[in-house]
Design a protein around this motif. Sequence first.
Motif, PDB file in Angstrom:
ATOM      1  N   PHE A 230       0.824  -1.220   0.000  1.00 53.52           N
ATOM      2  CA  PHE A 230       0.000   0.000   0.000  1.00 53.52           C
ATOM      3  C   PHE A 230       0.853   1.264   0.000  1.00 53.52           C
ATOM      4  CE2 PHE A 230       0.170   2.122   4.135  1.00 53.52           C
ATOM      5  CZ  PHE A 230       0.917   1.219   4.867  1.00 53.52           C
ATOM      6  N   GLN A 237      -3.260   7.606  -3.109  1.00 57.88           N
ATOM      7  CA  GLN A 237      -1.951   7.640  -2.462  1.00 57.88           C
ATOM      8  C   GLN A 237      -2.165   7.775  -0.956  1.00 57.88           C
ATOM      9  OE1 GLN A 237       0.852  10.861  -3.519  1.00 57.88           O
ATOM     10  NE2 GLN A 237       2.413   9.294  -3.386  1.00 57.88           N
ATOM     11  N   TRP A 238      -1.883   6.697  -0.261  1.00 59.08           N
ATOM     12  CA  TRP A 238      -2.141   6.693   1.181  1.00 59.08           C
ATOM     13  C   TRP A 238      -1.094   7.496   1.931  1.00 59.08           C
ATOM     14  CZ3 TRP A 238      -6.774   5.212   2.293  1.00 59.08           C
ATOM     15  CH2 TRP A 238      -7.415   4.272   1.475  1.00 59.08           C
ATOM     16  N   LEU A 239       0.123   7.430   1.441  1.00 58.32           N
ATOM     17  CA  LEU A 239       1.234   8.079   2.138  1.00 58.32           C
ATOM     18  C   LEU A 239       2.083   8.838   1.154  1.00 58.32           C
ATOM     19  CD1 LEU A 239       2.756   5.047   4.056  1.00 58.32           C
ATOM     20  CD2 LEU A 239       1.057   6.627   4.937  1.00 58.32           C
ATOM     21  N   ASP A 247       3.565  10.253   8.252  1.00 58.84           N
ATOM     22  CA  ASP A 247       3.430   9.156   7.293  1.00 58.84           C
ATOM     23  C   ASP A 247       4.213   7.930   7.757  1.00 58.84           C
ATOM     24  OD1 ASP A 247       1.694  10.409   5.485  1.00 58.84           O
ATOM     25  OD2 ASP A 247       3.345  11.535   4.620  1.00 58.84           O
ATOM     26  N   MET A 250       2.007   6.298  10.221  1.00 59.20           N
ATOM     27  CA  MET A 250       0.881   5.652   9.538  1.00 59.20           C
ATOM     28  C   MET A 250       1.326   4.367   8.851  1.00 59.20           C
ATOM     29  SD  MET A 250      -1.873   8.013   7.607  1.00 59.20           S
ATOM     30  CE  MET A 250      -2.571   6.900   6.426  1.00 59.20           C
ATOM     31  N   THR A 254      -0.153   0.685   9.948  1.00 54.05           N
ATOM     32  CA  THR A 254      -0.806  -0.135   8.927  1.00 54.05           C
ATOM     33  C   THR A 254      -0.080  -1.461   8.749  1.00 54.05           C
ATOM     34  OG1 THR A 254      -1.477   1.888   7.823  1.00 54.05           O
ATOM     35  CG2 THR A 254      -1.718  -0.147   6.573  1.00 54.05           C
TER      36      THR A 254
ATOM     37  N   PRO B  51      -8.934  -0.509   7.557  1.00 55.74           N
ATOM     38  CA  PRO B  51      -8.376   0.308   8.640  1.00 55.74           C
ATOM     39  C   PRO B  51      -7.645   1.549   8.119  1.00 55.74           C
ATOM     40  CG  PRO B  51      -7.991  -2.000   9.114  1.00 55.74           C
ATOM     41  CD  PRO B  51      -8.602  -1.936   7.742  1.00 55.74           C
ATOM     42  N   LEU B  52      -7.159   1.483   6.887  1.00 57.50           N
ATOM     43  CA  LEU B  52      -6.495   2.656   6.310  1.00 57.50           C
ATOM     44  C   LEU B  52      -7.450   3.843   6.179  1.00 57.50           C
ATOM     45  CD1 LEU B  52      -4.165   1.472   3.412  1.00 57.50           C
ATOM     46  CD2 LEU B  52      -3.560   3.118   5.185  1.00 57.50           C
ATOM     47  N   LEU B  55      -7.405   5.469   9.547  1.00 62.00           N
ATOM     48  CA  LEU B  55      -6.145   6.182   9.794  1.00 62.00           C
ATOM     49  C   LEU B  55      -6.049   7.453   8.970  1.00 62.00           C
ATOM     50  CD1 LEU B  55      -3.658   3.189   9.875  1.00 62.00           C
ATOM     51  CD2 LEU B  55      -4.312   4.647  11.785  1.00 62.00           C
ATOM     52  N   LYS B  56      -6.453   7.328   7.718  1.00 58.81           N
ATOM     53  CA  LYS B  56      -6.360   8.484   6.826  1.00 58.81           C
ATOM     54  C   LYS B  56      -7.261   9.612   7.343  1.00 58.81           C
ATOM     55  CE  LYS B  56      -5.003  10.314   2.833  1.00 58.81           C
ATOM     56  NZ  LYS B  56      -3.655  10.361   2.271  1.00 58.81           N
ATOM     57  N   ARG B  59      -5.522  11.152  10.158  1.00 57.83           N
ATOM     58  CA  ARG B  59      -4.353  11.849   9.619  1.00 57.83           C
ATOM     59  C   ARG B  59      -4.762  13.188   9.000  1.00 57.83           C
ATOM     60  NH1 ARG B  59      -0.459  14.251   7.809  1.00 57.83           N
ATOM     61  NH2 ARG B  59       1.141  13.465   6.397  1.00 57.83           N
ATOM     62  N   PHE B  94      -5.361  -1.122  19.089  1.00 60.49           N
ATOM     63  CA  PHE B  94      -3.974  -0.736  18.797  1.00 60.49           C
ATOM     64  C   PHE B  94      -3.811   0.786  18.898  1.00 60.49           C
ATOM     65  CE2 PHE B  94      -0.170  -0.546  15.881  1.00 60.49           C
ATOM     66  CZ  PHE B  94       0.668  -1.278  16.704  1.00 60.49           C
ATOM     67  N   PHE B 138      -1.891  14.351  14.582  1.00 59.50           N
ATOM     68  CA  PHE B 138      -0.891  14.425  13.517  1.00 59.50           C
ATOM     69  C   PHE B 138      -0.441  15.861  13.237  1.00 59.50           C
ATOM     70  CE2 PHE B 138      -2.822  10.257  12.700  1.00 59.50           C
ATOM     71  CZ  PHE B 138      -1.685   9.484  12.538  1.00 59.50           C
TER      72      PHE B 138
END
Lengths: 321, 142
Positions: A230, A237-239, A247, A250, A254, B51-52, B55-56, B59, B94, B138
């Motif tokens: 990922f 684009q996640w990061l 990042d 994150m 992940t 889960p992303l 998190l995003k 973030r 977590f 963040f």
Amino acid sequence: MINSARQQRLIDEAKALLKQGKVRWIIGFEAGSLKFTTTPLITADAGDTSRLVINSFIVNNLSNFLPELEGRIGIVAKGCDSRSIVSLIQDSKVRREDVVILAVPCSGLIDLAKVEQLIGKDRDEIDAISRKDDKVIVTLAGAKREFSISEALYDNCLACELPTPQEYDILLGEPILPSNEPAAGQKKLDELKKMSPEARWQFWKKELERCIRCYACRNACPACYCQRCFVEETEPQWLLPIPHWQDNLMFQITMDIHVAGRCTDCGECQRACPVNIPLRSLTKEMYDIVADLFHFKAGMDKEALPLMTHYEQEEAEDLIG
Amino acid sequence: MEQREDWEPKIVGFLCKWCSYAGADLAGTSRRKYPANIGIIKVPCSGRVDPLFILKALRLGFDGVLVSGCHPGECHYLTGNYRARRKFAITKKFLEYLGVDPRRLQGSWVSASEGDKFAHVVTEMTKQLKEIGANRLFADDK
Ligand code: SF4
Ligand code: SF4
Ligand code: SF4
Ligand code: FES
């Protein structure tokens, strides 16, 4: 000496496997170029097997190489490595019939960084490090110093739940039982849990500020095997690829989520990290969460289904209203 | 950083289209009042919630994340919500270990007929987030 006897046995077995064409590859360890280190030995040549070693520094989780090689493979595996192999088989990344597991009952690996700290000297100045029962003996300028294993082994080894592989084809030596120093192995996590939530977040922020996003942790991990990770995705684009702590963190969170139920607490990610981020304090907590919520421990039960492919009707019920 | 008097938390809600999303709709059409603090993203099933996503959202600075799906046993795809629960549970635990207030990530089971429950969930969550304040996890300034 026991170590050299089983090392010889390993060499004989590995040589025979290659010579008889029972395997195409042998994956094991040979002496590293630096003192007190080993390096993976991957070979198809029976002549190379005489270089194989078994000692207290065989740190790599070699199962990481399994999905990359074609043909039947003979692999040297400690307890945790064997759990990773079982987990890879459950994930259909490796077929059981394609591996010959050369099992090493493991009494724990010596953490060189800890030894250096204990004696306040660099590894180059140490003459010898050996293991006797529950002691680690360091020879320095001719003088011997003794340390307890709880001081000198890797944290994950202190907490080891399976020193002797359950799943194997050839067992090299007598089985060993868990050392029962789990409390020592848990110390760093306990300390973190005593801190306030804000302090904990700051702790991880500080640690991940040092991350250079080399992905060595990911690449060393046998549970992390996606062809396309990922972190490299661009839509979405996640990061960002720039190593900003946000990042970086994150990425770590992940990765820990992705390896949940497959991480065997082998300790490789932390060892791989060039800037010494205490990654095990992340992975082990995820390991404990999974054990606590779902009574699941990766690679311990070969009949088990992968964690994220099944469920129980009654579990984690208090977490969702 | 000082919190402004009139500050309002922002919540992202990932709602399953077969149940919670319809539940939210019902709350709206039956004129149940609930705070306008939630922005809704429709997902085909709670099992879709990676889960992303969670998190995003954190973030990006959202103050809370709500994941909501069909009650156990009632998922349109039979097992999606059970799978969602495993992912959600490890993520929540977590994040808490890392120092994230657990109230920032919440989950609920809301059926298409439970407009009231949906309104209640959002009201409660908004209240709790007002107590804990803005998400500065963040942010770069500390
Ligand atoms: S971090 Fe996740 S996506 Fe990347 S290799 Fe590991 S498991 Fe795969
Ligand atoms: S996450 Fe780390 S400890 Fe866990 S299996 Fe991967 S390398 Fe080993
Ligand atoms: S090995 Fe260490 S520095 Fe490299 S990406 Fe992983 S955490 Fe960051
Ligand atoms: S369809 Fe609603 S949770 Fe699966």
